[in-house]
Write a protein that holds these residues in place. Structure first.
Motif, PDB file in Angstrom:
ATOM      1  N   GLY A  21     -11.031  -6.827   9.870  1.00 39.35           N
ATOM      2  CA  GLY A  21      -9.624  -6.412   9.875  1.00 39.35           C
ATOM      3  C   GLY A  21      -8.778  -7.241  10.845  1.00 39.35           C
TER       4      GLY A  21
ATOM      5  N   ILE B 162     -22.738   3.242   5.978  1.00 36.86           N
ATOM      6  CA  ILE B 162     -21.283   3.420   6.163  1.00 36.86           C
ATOM      7  C   ILE B 162     -20.873   3.065   7.596  1.00 36.86           C
ATOM      8  CG2 ILE B 162     -19.425   5.147   6.235  1.00 36.86           C
ATOM      9  CD1 ILE B 162     -20.772   6.381   3.779  1.00 36.86           C
TER      10      ILE B 162
ATOM     11  N   PHE C 267      -7.370  -7.415  -3.120  1.00 36.84           N
ATOM     12  CA  PHE C 267      -8.650  -7.728  -2.472  1.00 36.84           C
ATOM     13  C   PHE C 267      -9.158  -9.117  -2.860  1.00 36.84           C
ATOM     14  CE2 PHE C 267      -9.803  -2.944  -2.954  1.00 36.84           C
ATOM     15  CZ  PHE C 267      -8.958  -2.632  -1.906  1.00 36.84           C
TER      16      PHE C 267
ATOM     17  N   TRP D 201      -6.465   6.785   6.821  1.00 32.67           N
ATOM     18  CA  TRP D 201      -6.582   7.110   8.248  1.00 32.67           C
ATOM     19  C   TRP D 201      -7.269   8.456   8.460  1.00 32.67           C
ATOM     20  CZ3 TRP D 201      -7.051   3.129  10.890  1.00 32.67           C
ATOM     21  CH2 TRP D 201      -6.283   1.986  10.638  1.00 32.67           C
TER      22      TRP D 201
ATOM     23  N   PHE E  93      -3.989  -4.408  10.415  1.00 27.21           N
ATOM     24  CA  PHE E  93      -3.913  -3.011  10.876  1.00 27.21           C
ATOM     25  C   PHE E  93      -2.499  -2.473  10.661  1.00 27.21           C
ATOM     26  CE2 PHE E  93      -7.326  -5.088  13.198  1.00 27.21           C
ATOM     27  CZ  PHE E  93      -8.383  -4.236  12.941  1.00 27.21           C
TER      28      PHE E  93
ATOM     29  N   ILE F  27     -19.105   0.595  -1.219  1.00 30.20           N
ATOM     30  CA  ILE F  27     -19.009   1.683  -0.243  1.00 30.20           C
ATOM     31  C   ILE F  27     -18.367   2.922  -0.880  1.00 30.20           C
ATOM     32  CG2 ILE F  27     -17.862   2.423   1.920  1.00 30.20           C
ATOM     33  CD1 ILE F  27     -20.286   0.609   2.372  1.00 30.20           C
TER      34      ILE F  27
ATOM     35  N   ILE G 165     -13.879  -3.234  10.702  1.00 32.25           N
ATOM     36  CA  ILE G 165     -12.879  -3.304  11.770  1.00 32.25           C
ATOM     37  C   ILE G 165     -12.807  -4.749  12.303  1.00 32.25           C
ATOM     38  CG2 ILE G 165     -12.264  -2.492  14.090  1.00 32.25           C
ATOM     39  CD1 ILE G 165     -13.589   0.216  13.248  1.00 32.25           C
TER      40      ILE G 165
ATOM     41  N   ALA H 216     -18.321   0.175   8.638  1.00 29.31           N
ATOM     42  CA  ALA H 216     -17.097   0.435   9.418  1.00 29.31           C
ATOM     43  C   ALA H 216     -16.977  -0.576  10.567  1.00 29.31           C
ATOM     44  CB  ALA H 216     -17.092   1.869   9.934  1.00 29.31           C
TER      45      ALA H 216
ATOM     46  N   MET I 231      -1.946  -1.567   7.115  1.00 31.63           N
ATOM     47  CA  MET I 231      -2.584  -0.281   6.770  1.00 31.63           C
ATOM     48  C   MET I 231      -1.760   0.888   7.307  1.00 31.63           C
ATOM     49  SD  MET I 231      -5.081  -0.101   4.858  1.00 31.63           S
ATOM     50  CE  MET I 231      -5.435   1.407   4.019  1.00 31.63           C
TER      51      MET I 231
ATOM     52  N   LEU J 128       0.822  -1.218   0.000  1.00 32.93           N
ATOM     53  CA  LEU J 128       0.000   0.000   0.000  1.00 32.93           C
ATOM     54  C   LEU J 128       0.852   1.262   0.000  1.00 32.93           C
ATOM     55  CD1 LEU J 128      -2.517  -1.206   2.734  1.00 32.93           C
ATOM     56  CD2 LEU J 128      -2.827  -1.298   0.265  1.00 32.93           C
TER      57      LEU J 128
ATOM     58  N   TYR K 164     -15.869  -2.947  -0.954  1.00 30.97           N
ATOM     59  CA  TYR K 164     -15.151  -1.670  -1.064  1.00 30.97           C
ATOM     60  C   TYR K 164     -15.660  -0.873  -2.264  1.00 30.97           C
ATOM     61  CZ  TYR K 164     -11.771  -3.368   2.438  1.00 30.97           C
ATOM     62  OH  TYR K 164     -11.177  -3.827   3.584  1.00 30.97           O
TER      63      TYR K 164
ATOM     64  N   TRP L 277      -4.639   8.719   3.146  1.00 26.06           N
ATOM     65  CA  TRP L 277      -6.081   8.902   2.835  1.00 26.06           C
ATOM     66  C   TRP L 277      -6.921   8.069   3.801  1.00 26.06           C
ATOM     67  CZ3 TRP L 277      -9.128   4.652   1.569  1.00 26.06           C
ATOM     68  CH2 TRP L 277     -10.478   4.961   1.503  1.00 26.06           C
TER      69      TRP L 277
HETATM   70  C1  HEM Z   1     -11.070   3.149  12.733  1.00 28.13           C
HETATM   71  C2  HEM Z   1     -11.629   2.756  11.603  1.00 28.13           C
HETATM   72  C3  HEM Z   1     -10.973   1.854  10.582  1.00 28.13           C
HETATM   73  C4  HEM Z   1     -10.033   0.874  10.740  1.00 28.13           C
HETATM   74  C5  HEM Z   1      -9.380   0.415  12.045  1.00 28.13           C
HETATM   75  C6  HEM Z   1      -9.752   0.318   9.426  1.00 28.13           C
HETATM   76  C7  HEM Z   1      -8.868  -0.712   9.139  1.00 28.13           C
HETATM   77  C8  HEM Z   1      -8.515  -1.155   7.884  1.00 28.13           C
HETATM   78  C9  HEM Z   1      -7.600  -2.226   7.595  1.00 28.13           C
HETATM   79  C10 HEM Z   1      -6.907  -3.074   8.657  1.00 28.13           C
HETATM   80  C11 HEM Z   1      -7.495  -2.353   6.250  1.00 28.13           C
HETATM   81  C12 HEM Z   1      -6.600  -3.368   5.509  1.00 28.13           C
HETATM   82  C13 HEM Z   1      -7.331  -4.653   5.355  1.00 28.13           C
HETATM   83  C14 HEM Z   1      -7.921  -4.771   4.018  1.00 28.13           C
HETATM   84  O1  HEM Z   1      -7.199  -4.673   2.990  1.00 28.13           O
HETATM   85  O2  HEM Z   1      -9.144  -5.003   3.957  1.00 28.13           O
HETATM   86  C15 HEM Z   1      -8.349  -1.357   5.653  1.00 28.13           C
HETATM   87  C16 HEM Z   1      -8.507  -1.147   4.294  1.00 28.13           C
HETATM   88  C17 HEM Z   1      -9.467  -0.306   3.735  1.00 28.13           C
HETATM   89  N1  HEM Z   1     -10.369   0.473   4.436  1.00 28.13           N
HETATM   90 FE1  HEM Z   1     -10.448   0.716   6.449  1.00 28.13          FE
HETATM   91  N2  HEM Z   1     -10.523   0.969   8.501  1.00 28.13           N
HETATM   92  C18 HEM Z   1     -11.296   1.903   9.172  1.00 28.13           C
HETATM   93  C19 HEM Z   1     -12.242   2.737   8.625  1.00 28.13           C
HETATM   94  C20 HEM Z   1     -12.577   2.773   7.276  1.00 28.13           C
HETATM   95  C21 HEM Z   1     -13.658   3.551   6.719  1.00 28.13           C
HETATM   96  C22 HEM Z   1     -14.602   4.433   7.547  1.00 28.13           C
HETATM   97  C23 HEM Z   1     -13.658   3.329   5.367  1.00 28.13           C
HETATM   98  C24 HEM Z   1     -14.580   3.859   4.289  1.00 28.13           C
HETATM   99  C25 HEM Z   1     -15.691   4.500   4.477  1.00 28.13           C
HETATM  100  C26 HEM Z   1     -12.562   2.410   5.075  1.00 28.13           C
HETATM  101  C27 HEM Z   1     -12.241   1.944   3.817  1.00 28.13           C
HETATM  102  C28 HEM Z   1     -11.195   1.094   3.522  1.00 28.13           C
HETATM  103  C29 HEM Z   1     -10.784   0.737   2.179  1.00 28.13           C
HETATM  104  C30 HEM Z   1     -11.453   1.209   0.888  1.00 28.13           C
HETATM  105  C31 HEM Z   1      -9.687  -0.116   2.322  1.00 28.13           C
HETATM  106  C32 HEM Z   1      -8.869  -0.720   1.182  1.00 28.13           C
HETATM  107  C33 HEM Z   1      -7.817   0.292   0.740  1.00 28.13           C
HETATM  108  C34 HEM Z   1      -7.012  -0.160  -0.486  1.00 28.13           C
HETATM  109  O3  HEM Z   1      -6.173  -1.054  -0.322  1.00 28.13           O
HETATM  110  O4  HEM Z   1      -7.250   0.390  -1.602  1.00 28.13           O
HETATM  111  N3  HEM Z   1     -11.936   2.092   6.253  1.00 28.13           N
HETATM  112  N4  HEM Z   1      -8.965  -0.651   6.675  1.00 28.13           N
END
Ligand code: HEM
Length: 204
Positions: free
Chosen positions: A184, A173, A117, A17, A194, A128, A181, A177, A197, A8, A125, A15
């Motif tokens: 995750g 949304i 993915f 976080w 985590f 959303i 999590i 979320a 990310m 990544l 994804y 973006w």
């Molecule tokens: C505290 C809140 C959040 C945590 C702890 C978190 C955690 C993570 C983690 C661990 C991943 C990597 C795992 C994976 O590839 O699926 C990830 C990816 C992703 N998350 Fe989150 N997330 C949070 C909130 C959000 C929110 C609110 C959104 C969108 C509304 C979001 C959208 C995404 C997307 C689109 C990816 C994939 C990014 C890419 O590789 O292009 N996340 N998140």
């Protein structure tokens, strides 16, 4: 043996976080506004409105940046659900999340540099980021500039359908979320996704 892949890029992690922080802020202040009462549920009403408006505009700008950067970098391709056998792949992935992971089974579709993915992630994804979030952002902006809303829609005040769409899409949304999590935690260890990310390095 542990394999490490640099997956990544920095812009995506930054973006992600900021986006997460803004969504949490909007969720808390939005709930305070929707369920406002003299005793103030979470945040006092007028403060909640000011924070919600500011975070909403920040999210709209950040979202536009995400769409452009995702297009330029080619990362958008990860988000496209790829049809042949997609239902079977989703089912296999669901089985892994429901019980395979608890029996110590191997991840059915391990991450590669080319395919980040699994099928369920691509569908979720995509839905959303390209269907639900734009609706929330757009309806939020119309709320902020109500002169953009039509006078009447479906025979009712034009702002009413906008309000309903904003509320429902924001609810989706927040539910996403929570599930996101939880899922995750299903990497090689509870914290490894985590860490990916944060550092950009994936381990499996
Ligand atoms: C505290 C809140 C959040 C945590 C702890 C978190 C955690 C993570 C983690 C661990 C991943 C990597 C795992 C994976 O590839 O699926 C990830 C990816 C992703 N998350 Fe989150 N997330 C949070 C909130 C959000 C929110 C609110 C959104 C969108 C509304 C979001 C959208 C995404 C997307 C689109 C990816 C994939 C990014 C890419 O590789 O292009 N996340 N998140």
């Amino acid at each position: 043996m542990t394999e490490r892949i640099y997956l990544l890029p920095l812009w995506l992690r930054i973006w992600h976080w900021i986006n997460a922080l803004l969504i949490i802020t909007l969720g808390i202040t939005g709930t305070s506004i929707h369920f406002a009462s003299p005793g103030a549920l979470l945040v006092e009403f007028s403060l909640a409105v000011r924070i919600h408006n500011f975070a909403g505009i920040a999210l709209a700008i950040l979202y536009a940046g995400f769409v452009v950067a995702n297009a330029i970098s080619g990362n958008w391709w990860q988000y496209v659900p790829k049809p042949p056998g997609i239902l079977q792949r989703c089912w296999k992935q669901t089985q892994f999340y429901c019980w395979g992971v608890f029996k110590g089974e191997q991840e059915p579709f391990p991450v590669t540099k080319e395919v980040n993915f699994n099928a369920l992630q691509a569908i979720t994804y995509w839905f959303i980021m390209y269907a639900v979030l734009p609706v929330t952002v757009l309806t939020g902006l119309i709320f902020l500039y109500p002169q953009w809303a039509p006078d009447k829609l479906f025979g009712v005040d034009g702002l009413l359908p906008v309000a309903v769409l904003h509320y429902l899409s924001a609810g989706v949304i927040i539910l996403f979320a929570i599930a996101h999590i939880y899922l995750g935690t299903m990497g090689k260890t509870v914290t490894s996704l985590f860490k990916t990310m944060i550092t950009g390095w994936h381990e499996h």
